[in-house]
Design an enzyme around this catalytic site. Structure first.
Site, PDB file in Angstrom:
ATOM      1  N   PRO A  96       1.030  -1.331  -0.206  1.00 41.42           N
ATOM      2  CA  PRO A  96      -0.012  -0.366   0.117  1.00 41.42           C
ATOM      3  C   PRO A  96       1.125   1.636   0.169  1.00 41.42           C
ATOM      4  CG  PRO A  96       0.097  -0.821   2.263  1.00 41.42           C
ATOM      5  CD  PRO A  96       0.370  -1.915   1.124  1.00 41.42           C
ATOM      6  N   LYS A 132       6.875   2.767   1.783  1.00 42.93           N
ATOM      7  CA  LYS A 132       7.972   2.392   1.856  1.00 42.93           C
ATOM      8  C   LYS A 132       8.514   3.587   0.475  1.00 42.93           C
ATOM      9  CE  LYS A 132       9.033  -1.810   3.606  1.00 42.93           C
ATOM     10  NZ  LYS A 132       7.789  -2.483   2.974  1.00 42.93           N
ATOM     11  N   ASP A 159       2.291  -1.869  -9.343  1.00 40.68           N
ATOM     12  CA  ASP A 159       2.251  -3.214  -8.235  1.00 40.68           C
ATOM     13  C   ASP A 159       1.322  -3.377  -9.429  1.00 40.68           C
ATOM     14  OD1 ASP A 159       1.651  -4.332  -4.708  1.00 40.68           O
ATOM     15  OD2 ASP A 159       0.175  -4.989  -6.079  1.00 40.68           O
ATOM     16  N   ASP A 196      10.322  -5.239  -2.928  1.00 43.53           N
ATOM     17  CA  ASP A 196      10.176  -5.401  -1.552  1.00 43.53           C
ATOM     18  C   ASP A 196       8.456  -6.491  -2.157  1.00 43.53           C
ATOM     19  OD1 ASP A 196       8.779  -5.942   1.050  1.00 43.53           O
ATOM     20  OD2 ASP A 196       7.806  -4.144   0.756  1.00 43.53           O
ATOM     21  N   CYS A 204       8.986  -9.155   4.672  1.00 43.16           N
ATOM     22  CA  CYS A 204       8.770 -10.157   6.125  1.00 43.16           C
ATOM     23  C   CYS A 204       8.548 -11.150   6.336  1.00 43.16           C
ATOM     24  CB  CYS A 204       7.602  -8.705   6.331  1.00 43.16           C
ATOM     25  SG  CYS A 204       6.145  -9.462   5.287  1.00 43.16           S
TER      26      CYS A 204
HETATM   27  C1  LIG Z   1       5.406  -6.966   0.753  1.00 42.40           C
HETATM   28  S1  LIG Z   1       3.704  -5.854  -0.287  1.00 42.40           S
HETATM   29  C2  LIG Z   1       4.766  -4.756  -0.798  1.00 42.40           C
HETATM   30  C3  LIG Z   1       4.670  -3.790   0.511  1.00 42.40           C
HETATM   31  C4  LIG Z   1       5.238  -2.298   0.615  1.00 42.40           C
HETATM   32  N1  LIG Z   1       6.234  -2.513   0.131  1.00 42.40           N
HETATM   33  C5  LIG Z   1       4.677  -1.641   1.372  1.00 42.40           C
HETATM   34  O1  LIG Z   1       5.409  -1.263   2.210  1.00 42.40           O
HETATM   35  O2  LIG Z   1       3.710  -0.595   1.309  1.00 42.40           O
HETATM   36  C6  LIG Z   1       4.100  -7.055  -1.431  1.00 42.40           C
HETATM   37  C7  LIG Z   1       3.013  -5.857  -3.063  1.00 42.40           C
HETATM   38  O3  LIG Z   1       3.614  -6.646  -3.714  1.00 42.40           O
HETATM   39  C8  LIG Z   1       2.303  -7.053  -5.225  1.00 42.40           C
HETATM   40  N2  LIG Z   1       2.550  -7.984  -6.230  1.00 42.40           N
HETATM   41  C9  LIG Z   1       3.081  -9.489  -5.937  1.00 42.40           C
HETATM   42  N3  LIG Z   1       3.115 -10.304  -7.339  1.00 42.40           N
HETATM   43  C10 LIG Z   1       3.525  -8.887  -8.216  1.00 42.40           C
HETATM   44  C11 LIG Z   1       4.405  -8.500  -9.684  1.00 42.40           C
HETATM   45  N4  LIG Z   1       4.586  -9.463  -9.704  1.00 42.40           N
HETATM   46  N5  LIG Z   1       4.383  -7.516 -10.019  1.00 42.40           N
HETATM   47  C12 LIG Z   1       3.639  -6.265  -8.822  1.00 42.40           C
HETATM   48  N6  LIG Z   1       3.948  -6.334  -7.183  1.00 42.40           N
HETATM   49  C13 LIG Z   1       3.519  -7.664  -7.466  1.00 42.40           C
HETATM   50  C14 LIG Z   1       1.510  -7.518  -3.722  1.00 42.40           C
HETATM   51  O4  LIG Z   1       0.103  -7.095  -4.632  1.00 42.40           O
HETATM   52  C15 LIG Z   1       2.001  -6.507  -2.843  1.00 42.40           C
HETATM   53  O5  LIG Z   1       0.664  -5.532  -2.670  1.00 42.40           O
END
Ligand SMILES: C[S@@+](CC[C@H](N)C(=O)[O-])C[C@H]1O[C@@H](n2cnc3c(N)ncnc32)[C@H](O)[C@@H]1O
Length: 433
Positions: A254, A257, A275, A320, A373
């Protein structure tokens, strides 16, 4: 009972059932909160989080108390009983009130034929007290596979990890460096009667002694601070940000970062936040708006670079990745019910695939920070090890930091009961040719 007609416990039982069927609390709780009166929302939230946190222990007790499992159509009453047991074992609520209100909730769920059983099970539970835990699954309230994996991966730390996962996480803030100094904001918190202290490692972090609703935080709506765990805040300390850089946040939603990056360095050339989730990407914009920050948002699969990349390389990349989230179980106890052992290998392959793709868009001389995480080495330092074996031009940087453990190919933070979440970071650089 509330003016909308649904007892809180029956709503909580429905939420627990939805989680058991694969929905996260983040997905199903907001809907459920609308079914109860405003003043009952905190209780519903506490019942849902608590019942998930202690699910495996409560379930062991309930299974032992039921002579035979309830029939599938009556499974909701199993969940109702778990919610009631949670209250008997972990809340200050008077047992007679738990009993009466649970029987009433059983009726509201249209299961009048099970009120006698509900009453009997809870009376016995109250009279006999908590039984001895039959095994470590009940003792630590974690699924068997997770427990075994942690024991295997962290032979000296697994019990501390499990205990930390069961503790209440603190509320931690990130001060918006563009608006306040940390000491300045600490003073505003003190003036507002909110006890807090600076975090040990994150330079803009403040940990509150007790959580408060965000609207009690001075100038929250105006972007003075954000809620973000200390471990998550550490990403910016590794990115070596400087004015003029083009930065990519590859899995951004969301947006915690993304915003931390923009706050910590004012004159970046551009921050691109990607995302793949259409549901989650709007949250990034909401956070940017509150903090008055600007980024370029793209909804895309970051790994499919032909779909979104404009051929201009990035000086800094934060990756991330999606992961098991086993470092943040204390904040998301539903992970214990949702995650399967079989998820880990596919996740690791997605993580490596994303890293390979991001390497292609990193500028020579650029830096990539890989983050999860998770506390599983399979998603963390082993991914980096695999990547370094295959990518000759990748150089591992060992950050000069006081936190976490050196895993040779990255640093691991384990969840710590009264401070940060579990996190993993690795820093890679692509040399100039
Ligand atoms: C760990 S969360 C990120 C948290 C975010 N960095 C923060 O600090 O608020 C991982 C995110 O990766 C996205 N995601 C998963 N696979 C992805 C992809 N292939 N390309 C882009 N986003 C992806 C998910 O929708 C999710 O929102």
């Amino acid at each position: 009972m509330n003016d909308r007609g649904q007892p809180v416990r029956s709503v909580a039982a429905g939420v627990l059932q939805a989680v058991e069927n694969g929905q996260s609390l983040t997905q199903c709780l907001p809907r459920a909160l609308n079914e109860v009166a405003d003043n009952e929302r905190p209780q519903l939230q506490a019942l849902c989080y608590g019942s998930c946190r202690w699910f495996h222990r409560l379930d062991a007790e309930l299974q032992a108390r039921l002579k035979k499992p309830l029939r599938k159509p009556d499974r909701i009453v199993h969940h109702l009983l778990l919610v009631a047991l949670f209250q008997l074992r972990f809340s200050q609520q008077a047992p007679y009130a738990v009993l009466n209100e649970t029987v009433e909730a059983c009726r509201a769920l249209n299961k009048p034929h099970l009120t006698g059983l509900t009453n009997g099970v809870l009376r016995a539970a109250e009279r006999e007290g908590e039984p001895a835990w039959p095994d470590d699954v009940a003792r630590f309230s974690h699924p068997h596979w997770m427990l075994e994996k942690l024991r295997h991966n962290w032979p000296h730390d697994w019990q501390a990890i499990l205990d930390a996962n069961n503790a209440q996480a603190p509320m931690t803030l990130r001060v918006n460096a563009r608006r306040f100094s940390r000491n300045g904001y600490l003073q505003h918190l003190a003036d507002a009667g909110i006890e807090a202290a600076a975090t040990l490692f994150a330079p803009y972090g403040i940990q509150l002694v007790a959580p408060v609703p965000v609207d009690r935080l001075p100038w929250f709506a105006d972007g003075a601070v954000s809620v973000q765990d200390e471990a998550a805040q550490l990403c910016t300390t590794l990115m070596d940000l400087a004015p003029g850089q083009r930065v990519l946040d590859a899995c951004a939603a969301p947006g915690g970062k993304t915003c931390a990056i923009l706050e910590s360095c004012a004159a970046l050339d551009e921050v691109v936040a990607i995302d793949e989730s259409t549901d989650r990407l709007p949250r990034v914009q909401e956070n940017l708006d509150r903090l008055d920050l600007i980024a370029t948002l793209k909804q895309a699969d970051a790994a499919d670079i032909d779909q979104w990349w404009d051929q201009r390389p990035f000086d800094r990349i934060l990756l991330d990745v999606p992961c098991s989230a086993t470092g943040v179980i204390r904040r998301h106890p539903d992970i214990k019910l949702l995650r399967r052992e079989s998820d880990i290998v596919p996740l690791a392959s997605i993580q490596l695939g994303l890293l390979e793709a991001m390497w292609q868009v990193l500028a020579p001389g650029g830096r990539l920070v890989y983050a999860t995480c998770s506390v599983f080495p399979q998603e963390n330092h082993r991914i980096i090890r695999r990547f370094l074996k295959q990518q000759n031009d990748a150089v591992l940087i060992e950050p000069d930091v006081l936190w976490g453990r050196d895993m040779e190919t990255g640093r691991q933070l384990l969840p710590a009961a009264e401070s940060h979440d579990g996190f993993f970071y690795a820093v890679l650089e692509k040399p100039e040719p």
